[in-house]
Every structure is written in C-alpha cells, then in structure tokens.
Motif scaffolding. Structure first.
Motif, PDB file in Angstrom:
ATOM      1  N   ALA A 161      -4.622  10.312  -5.961  1.00  0.00           N
ATOM      2  CA  ALA A 161      -4.574  10.517  -7.415  1.00  0.00           C
ATOM      3  C   ALA A 161      -5.589  11.569  -7.845  1.00  0.00           C
ATOM      4  CB  ALA A 161      -4.836   9.199  -8.137  1.00  0.00           C
ATOM      5  N   GLY A 162      -6.800  11.435  -7.324  1.00  0.00           N
ATOM      6  CA  GLY A 162      -7.851  12.374  -7.700  1.00  0.00           C
ATOM      7  C   GLY A 162      -7.576  13.776  -7.184  1.00  0.00           C
ATOM      8  N   GLY A 163      -7.013  13.851  -5.988  1.00  0.00           N
ATOM      9  CA  GLY A 163      -6.707  15.156  -5.416  1.00  0.00           C
ATOM     10  C   GLY A 163      -5.698  15.924  -6.257  1.00  0.00           C
ATOM     11  N   ILE A 164      -4.707  15.192  -6.774  1.00  0.00           N
ATOM     12  CA  ILE A 164      -3.691  15.844  -7.622  1.00  0.00           C
ATOM     13  C   ILE A 164      -4.332  16.316  -8.921  1.00  0.00           C
ATOM     14  CG2 ILE A 164      -1.611  15.402  -8.980  1.00  0.00           C
ATOM     15  CD1 ILE A 164      -0.685  13.606  -6.643  1.00  0.00           C
ATOM     16  N   MET A 165      -5.172  15.466  -9.511  1.00  0.00           N
ATOM     17  CA  MET A 165      -5.835  15.871 -10.762  1.00  0.00           C
ATOM     18  C   MET A 165      -6.746  17.067 -10.514  1.00  0.00           C
ATOM     19  SD  MET A 165      -6.530  12.721 -13.232  1.00  0.00           S
ATOM     20  CE  MET A 165      -6.683  13.983 -14.443  1.00  0.00           C
ATOM     21  N   PHE A 166      -7.390  17.077  -9.360  1.00  0.00           N
ATOM     22  CA  PHE A 166      -8.255  18.204  -9.000  1.00  0.00           C
ATOM     23  C   PHE A 166      -7.413  19.468  -8.897  1.00  0.00           C
ATOM     24  CE2 PHE A 166     -12.301  19.622  -7.792  1.00  0.00           C
ATOM     25  CZ  PHE A 166     -12.195  20.521  -6.745  1.00  0.00           C
ATOM     26  N   GLY A 167      -6.229  19.337  -8.300  1.00  0.00           N
ATOM     27  CA  GLY A 167      -5.347  20.494  -8.187  1.00  0.00           C
ATOM     28  C   GLY A 167      -4.931  21.019  -9.555  1.00  0.00           C
ATOM     29  N   GLY A 209       3.446  14.504 -13.177  1.00  0.00           N
ATOM     30  CA  GLY A 209       2.552  14.925 -14.247  1.00  0.00           C
ATOM     31  C   GLY A 209       2.118  16.377 -14.086  1.00  0.00           C
ATOM     32  N   TRP A 210       1.866  16.792 -12.843  1.00  0.00           N
ATOM     33  CA  TRP A 210       1.446  18.174 -12.586  1.00  0.00           C
ATOM     34  C   TRP A 210       2.550  19.142 -12.991  1.00  0.00           C
ATOM     35  CZ3 TRP A 210      -1.289  19.563  -7.326  1.00  0.00           C
ATOM     36  CH2 TRP A 210      -1.781  20.874  -7.404  1.00  0.00           C
ATOM     37  N   PHE A 257       0.838  -1.203   0.000  1.00  0.00           N
ATOM     38  CA  PHE A 257       0.000   0.000   0.000  1.00  0.00           C
ATOM     39  C   PHE A 257       0.875   1.257   0.000  1.00  0.00           C
ATOM     40  CE2 PHE A 257      -3.381   2.786   0.615  1.00  0.00           C
ATOM     41  CZ  PHE A 257      -3.237   3.540   1.769  1.00  0.00           C
ATOM     42  N   ALA A 258       1.915   1.259   0.841  1.00  0.00           N
ATOM     43  CA  ALA A 258       2.801   2.423   0.904  1.00  0.00           C
ATOM     44  C   ALA A 258       3.493   2.639  -0.442  1.00  0.00           C
ATOM     45  CB  ALA A 258       3.845   2.228   2.004  1.00  0.00           C
ATOM     46  N   PHE A 259       3.947   1.553  -1.068  1.00  0.00           N
ATOM     47  CA  PHE A 259       4.600   1.664  -2.378  1.00  0.00           C
ATOM     48  C   PHE A 259       3.637   2.284  -3.393  1.00  0.00           C
ATOM     49  CE2 PHE A 259       7.170   0.770  -5.957  1.00  0.00           C
ATOM     50  CZ  PHE A 259       6.340   0.269  -6.943  1.00  0.00           C
ATOM     51  N   LEU A 260       2.400   1.784  -3.406  1.00  0.00           N
ATOM     52  CA  LEU A 260       1.425   2.299  -4.374  1.00  0.00           C
ATOM     53  C   LEU A 260       1.110   3.765  -4.111  1.00  0.00           C
ATOM     54  CD1 LEU A 260      -0.968  -0.762  -4.609  1.00  0.00           C
ATOM     55  CD2 LEU A 260       0.423   0.162  -6.454  1.00  0.00           C
ATOM     56  N   MET A 261       0.959   4.139  -2.848  1.00  0.00           N
ATOM     57  CA  MET A 261       0.652   5.539  -2.522  1.00  0.00           C
ATOM     58  C   MET A 261       1.781   6.457  -2.982  1.00  0.00           C
ATOM     59  SD  MET A 261      -2.294   6.065  -1.035  1.00  0.00           S
ATOM     60  CE  MET A 261      -2.397   7.213   0.323  1.00  0.00           C
ATOM     61  N   ILE A 262       3.020   6.007  -2.709  1.00  0.00           N
ATOM     62  CA  ILE A 262       4.177   6.824  -3.102  1.00  0.00           C
ATOM     63  C   ILE A 262       4.248   6.911  -4.619  1.00  0.00           C
ATOM     64  CG2 ILE A 262       6.716   6.885  -3.119  1.00  0.00           C
ATOM     65  CD1 ILE A 262       6.561   5.642  -0.278  1.00  0.00           C
ATOM     66  N   ALA A 263       4.040   5.772  -5.275  1.00  0.00           N
ATOM     67  CA  ALA A 263       4.123   5.761  -6.741  1.00  0.00           C
ATOM     68  C   ALA A 263       3.038   6.639  -7.350  1.00  0.00           C
ATOM     69  CB  ALA A 263       3.980   4.321  -7.258  1.00  0.00           C
ATOM     70  N   ILE A 264       1.820   6.516  -6.844  1.00  0.00           N
ATOM     71  CA  ILE A 264       0.711   7.323  -7.387  1.00  0.00           C
ATOM     72  C   ILE A 264       0.958   8.802  -7.124  1.00  0.00           C
ATOM     73  CG2 ILE A 264      -1.737   7.875  -7.048  1.00  0.00           C
ATOM     74  CD1 ILE A 264      -2.142   4.829  -6.545  1.00  0.00           C
ATOM     75  N   GLY A 265       1.408   9.115  -5.911  1.00  0.00           N
ATOM     76  CA  GLY A 265       1.700  10.511  -5.589  1.00  0.00           C
ATOM     77  C   GLY A 265       2.816  11.055  -6.450  1.00  0.00           C
ATOM     78  N   ALA A 266       3.885  10.270  -6.609  1.00  0.00           N
ATOM     79  CA  ALA A 266       5.031  10.725  -7.409  1.00  0.00           C
ATOM     80  C   ALA A 266       4.628  10.919  -8.866  1.00  0.00           C
ATOM     81  CB  ALA A 266       6.172   9.713  -7.296  1.00  0.00           C
ATOM     82  N   LEU A 267       3.864   9.973  -9.415  1.00  0.00           N
ATOM     83  CA  LEU A 267       3.406  10.104 -10.801  1.00  0.00           C
ATOM     84  C   LEU A 267       2.544  11.346 -10.952  1.00  0.00           C
ATOM     85  CD1 LEU A 267       2.481   6.389 -11.639  1.00  0.00           C
ATOM     86  CD2 LEU A 267       4.172   7.771 -12.854  1.00  0.00           C
ATOM     87  N   LEU A 278      -1.349   6.461 -15.594  1.00  0.00           N
ATOM     88  CA  LEU A 278      -0.779   5.340 -14.845  1.00  0.00           C
ATOM     89  C   LEU A 278      -1.279   5.326 -13.401  1.00  0.00           C
ATOM     90  CD1 LEU A 278       2.912   5.322 -16.139  1.00  0.00           C
ATOM     91  CD2 LEU A 278       1.091   3.697 -16.678  1.00  0.00           C
ATOM     92  N   GLY A 279      -1.334   6.511 -12.806  1.00  0.00           N
ATOM     93  CA  GLY A 279      -1.839   6.594 -11.432  1.00  0.00           C
ATOM     94  C   GLY A 279      -3.284   6.123 -11.348  1.00  0.00           C
ATOM     95  N   GLY A 280      -4.069   6.522 -12.338  1.00  0.00           N
ATOM     96  CA  GLY A 280      -5.461   6.091 -12.370  1.00  0.00           C
ATOM     97  C   GLY A 280      -5.587   4.585 -12.548  1.00  0.00           C
ATOM     98  N   VAL A 281      -4.766   4.041 -13.436  1.00  0.00           N
ATOM     99  CA  VAL A 281      -4.791   2.581 -13.650  1.00  0.00           C
ATOM    100  C   VAL A 281      -4.455   1.856 -12.347  1.00  0.00           C
ATOM    101  CG1 VAL A 281      -3.563   0.683 -14.758  1.00  0.00           C
ATOM    102  CG2 VAL A 281      -4.322   2.622 -16.123  1.00  0.00           C
TER     103      VAL A 281
END
Lengths: 230, 251
Positions: free
Chosen positions: B115-121, B33-34, B19-29, B57-60
């Motif tokens: 992921a959604g929060g970053i896209m919202f930003g 992207g931002w 879970f931590a790996f996925l959160m970091i990866a999604i956040g980093a991606l 990728l984060g969405g996937v």
C-alpha cells in the motif's frame, strides 16, 4: 516407576474433577482407565500430557516433573480431533515429525498406509474414524515411552476400531512402552489391558492387576465397571 | 527445519488465503487509485475526493487486518481443538504464541509495503517537479514505514496480551479481554506524556526539503520518543501475553 501420581487434585469452576488421586504405574505396563463420563479420566490424562495444570499434588513421569522434557517422549491422543483440517495427512505428519527427534518418517508412512489413509487427502475431508486412525498412526510413528490414549475408540466405526486395535497389538513394544488408555469399550480392549483403574467422581474406586481382579471378583472388567458406576 | 520455524510456517500457511486476498485487494485498490488519481487539488470535486478512497481503504485494511488476523489465529485453535496438539508439543507454550505474533507482524508489514509503495509511486509521479522544493520523500517513506511498524508492535502486543488474559481466565473470557484492553489503554494514554518527556534524550529525526535532487534544509522534525514509547509498551504487552500463555493457559 514410569508414572507417579500423589494426592492429585484438579479444580474447575464449580467442581473438583480430581480429588486426591494417588497412583503408580510401572514401566512397560498397559493400564486401562475406566470410568463414567465426567469421572476425571480425561483430566488425569491431560495432566500427564502436560496440557492441563494440576491444582495440587505431585505428578512425576520417569522421575521428572511434567514439562517440555517429558513431552519429548510422551505421545498424547486426546479424545477430540487435534489435527488441522486444512493440512493434508502427510503434511500433518511431517509437521509433527519436526518436534520429536526419534520420529521415523518411514515408519510414519508405513503406519499411514496400514491405516488405509490417503496421504494427500486433507484432514478435514477424513471421516471421524479415519481421524482416529491418524491419531494412532502418529502415536506409533516414533518410539514414545509413554502413550496416553483418551477414548481412542469412542465414536469410531467398527472397521476403524479394528485397524486401531490391530495397530495397538502390532506396534506396542511389550515391556518397553507404557500405555494408559481410557475407554468405555472394555470388551474390545480387555485382553490388552494388564492393570486397571476405575475412576469415580474424581477418586480411585478400584485399582489393580486386571487378571487378579477378574479372579478375585469372578467378574469381567465390564461387569466390574457397571457395579462400580452404580 | 527447527521447531520454531515449523510453527512459523504453519501459522503462515494457515493464514495464506486471507493474506493473499488482502494483498491482492490492497494492490488492486492502490493501482485503481493511482490510475484515477486526480492531482489537481485546486478543484476539490467529487473525482478528486473519490480518487483518495482506494488509498484510504487500502490503508484501513493495513491497520485493521493484522490485529484481527492475530486474534482469529488464537481463537481458531480453541474452536477447532488444535490447541490439544499445540500444547502437547515438546516446546514451551509461549513459542507457538510468539510464532503467531511474528506472522501477523511480518504479514502486516508486507501489506503496508504494498500500500505504501503505491502511494509513494503516486507521490513521485505527481509531486516531483523541477525547480520546485518538496519534502524529501525518502525521509517521508522512512517515517511511514517506521510509524506503521511501531503501530504494529503496539497493537499486536495489545492483542497478544488480551488473548493471554482471555485464555487464562475460565469464565467471562471476552469480558476479561475487553476489560484488560480498556484498562491498559487507559494507562497507556495516562503515561504517554510522562514517558515521552522522559525519553526526549533520544533526540529528533530531521525531515529535509529537496529540490532537483539536492538536500536544501530541515523543514520539520519528529521526536524519537514518540516512536520509542509505543514500542516499549508493545514489547511489554507481548512479554506479558507470552508469559500468560506459558504459565497459566491450559486446556
């Protein structure tokens, strides 16, 4: 009667593991369950522990059907290692303590220490013998009424076997606790066993008081085991 | 600590590193992207296209990871023999299974919020312009979160039921699970039109347009039935899976 089994059958694909076993075990007795590999010993213990369902027959523990309520006072030690490798020893012990109201954490720490285990070590880093010791430590950390031990000494190194047997002899609550233990190491636990059942191909081949059987047959339990297994 | 919470915490701890790996990866991606996001859509060049890939990728990961993590959670118990411990505990057998489901659901929602929060930003940074009407972002955000939560309830219900079927049968377990998936998906699609039509009484959610912080008018609407049907199916499948674990799954 602590354990009442009547006409118990268990079928797996292609084979009957238990064929009409009937057995009564009085409270406070230590029953040795002997038999070859695949004879049905483990299956019988798993049904009593409530982790396997019988195909047919009646199983009552202290007059109750096997279920959530009986599991509260039954300690089950399977042959395999049932612990989470990623947990630390005391973390695993604390996890189990939540489920048993009478769990005694002070006793648990004492048992873990007696077994020579490091509470901060991960379970995955323990040897097979140490995991066997941890099973027994957990079983005697609370005053269970029925202890089901499936091959507690199998594949265990001699020092670990000695610790396990010491714990059994020291912690067993004579007359209050019922133990059903399947084992091949008859010579090591023979003096501890009061009653014995020999299981062969899913059926009871012999059942009785261990001392009486030794006297009647003029054989040790190991010799009886070898004869019956042939 | 009560028994269910102990099981939930145990499941969460078991999955914490993945879970931590996925959160970091999604956040980093998402942050990558931002930073490189190209808002000039008039020129759809390689930079513009590439800037969407991290979000994609984060969405996937958000959509694919939770069901696989849930399935892995069940399978790992059998592979490591820890199901001996779980089944011997004095709790109904569906309780540990439900704890696994809730951990997958809550972790999945957390991943999506990142992921959604970053896209919202990104949307706020590049999409809000004075004097220019736009879709109300809070409506969009609500629909995104609701839509993903509905997806999770549905897909995790499928997985729980599949795992219940898999561990109920003694032979051809994977085949049984896949077969159940195919049959249940078929009926899910088959009943979709009928169910959504019958649930139309639930009405619609209006999506507004806003300009300079003022709500202008409704520009679109989404039927609540489209969310209710998958939730109902997901819950039915969850109950089915938990029921199988309680009644039939054994060692």
């Amino acid at each position: 009667m602590m354990v009442h089994i009547q006409d118990l059958w268990k079928r797996y694909p292609g084979t009957w593991a238990l064929r009409g076993i009937s057995l009564d075990v009085e409270k406070g007795r230590v029953l040795g369950v002997l038999g070859e590999n695949g004879s049905g010993k483990s299956t019988m213990l798993r049904i009593l522990a409530g982790v396997t369902h019988p195909s047919k027959g009646t199983v009552l523990l202290n007059g109750q059907k096997v279920g959530v309520e009986t599991k509260k006072w039954v300690a089950y030690l399977p042959e395999v290692n049932p612990f989470y490798d990623w947990m630390r020893v005391m973390e695993q012990v604390e996890f189990l303590s939540v489920f048993y109201p009478e769990w005694d954490m002070n006793k648990a720490r004492e048992m873990v220490g007696f077994m020579g285990l490091d509470g901060d070590k991960k379970v995955g880093a323990l040897s097979r013998g140490q995991k066997g010791r941890l099973k027994v430590a957990c079983a005697f950390s609370w005053p269970s009424a029925l202890v089901l031990m499936d091959e507690p000494l199998a594949g265990i190194d001699p020092p670990s076997r000695k610790r396990i047997l010491d714990a059994l002899f020291n912690e067993y609550r004579f007359g209050e606790q019922t133990i059903m233990m399947s084992t091949h190491m008859v010579h090591e636990v023979g003096e501890f066993i009061e009653d014995v059942i020999f299981v062969k191909q899913g059926e009871i081949a012999l059942f009785g008081n261990a001392d009486q059987l030794r006297e009647e047959r003029g054989q040790s339990l190991s010799e009886m085991f070898e004869v019956i297994a042939m | 600590m009560n028994a269910f919470w102990a099981l939930y915490v145990k499941e969460w701890k078991d999955a914490r590193y993945v879970f931590a790996f996925l959160m970091i990866a999604i956040g980093a991606l998402g942050i990558y992207g931002w930073v490189y996001f190209e808002p000039d859509f008039s020129d759809v060049g390689p930079r513009a296209i590439l800037s969407f890939i991290p979000f994609f990728l984060g969405g996937v990961a958000c959509f694919v990871a939770p069901p696989f993590l849930l399935a892995r959670s069940f399978s790992s118990e059998w592979k490591s023999d820890t199901h001996y411990q779980i089944f011997a505990l004095p709790v109904p057998k569906f309780v540990p299974a439900f704890a696994k489901y809730l951990v997958a659901l809550s972790n999945g929602l957390l991943m999506f919020l990142v992921a959604g929060g970053i896209m919202f930003g990104v949307g706020i940074e590049y999409g809000v312009k004075e004097g220019v009407p736009r879709v109300a972002y809070d409506d969009v955000l609500f629909l995104m979160i609701l839509g993903f939560a509905v997806y999770l309830v549905l897909i995790l219900g499928f997985v729980t039921a599949m795992e219940g079927v898999k561990f109920t049968v003694k032979r051809f377990q994977r085949l049984a699970a896949v077969g159940f998936w195919l049959v249940s998906m078929y009926f899910y699609v088959w009943f979709h039109g009928l169910a959504v039509g019958n649930l139309s009484f639930l009405g619609k959610f209006q999506i507004d347009s806003v300009m300079d912080g003022q709500v202008m008018m409704a520009v679109s609407s989404v039927a609540w039935a489209g969310f209710a049907y998958p939730v109902l199916v997901g819950l039915v499948l969850l109950v089915l899976g938990l029921g199988l674990f309680e009644k039939y799954v054994e060692i």
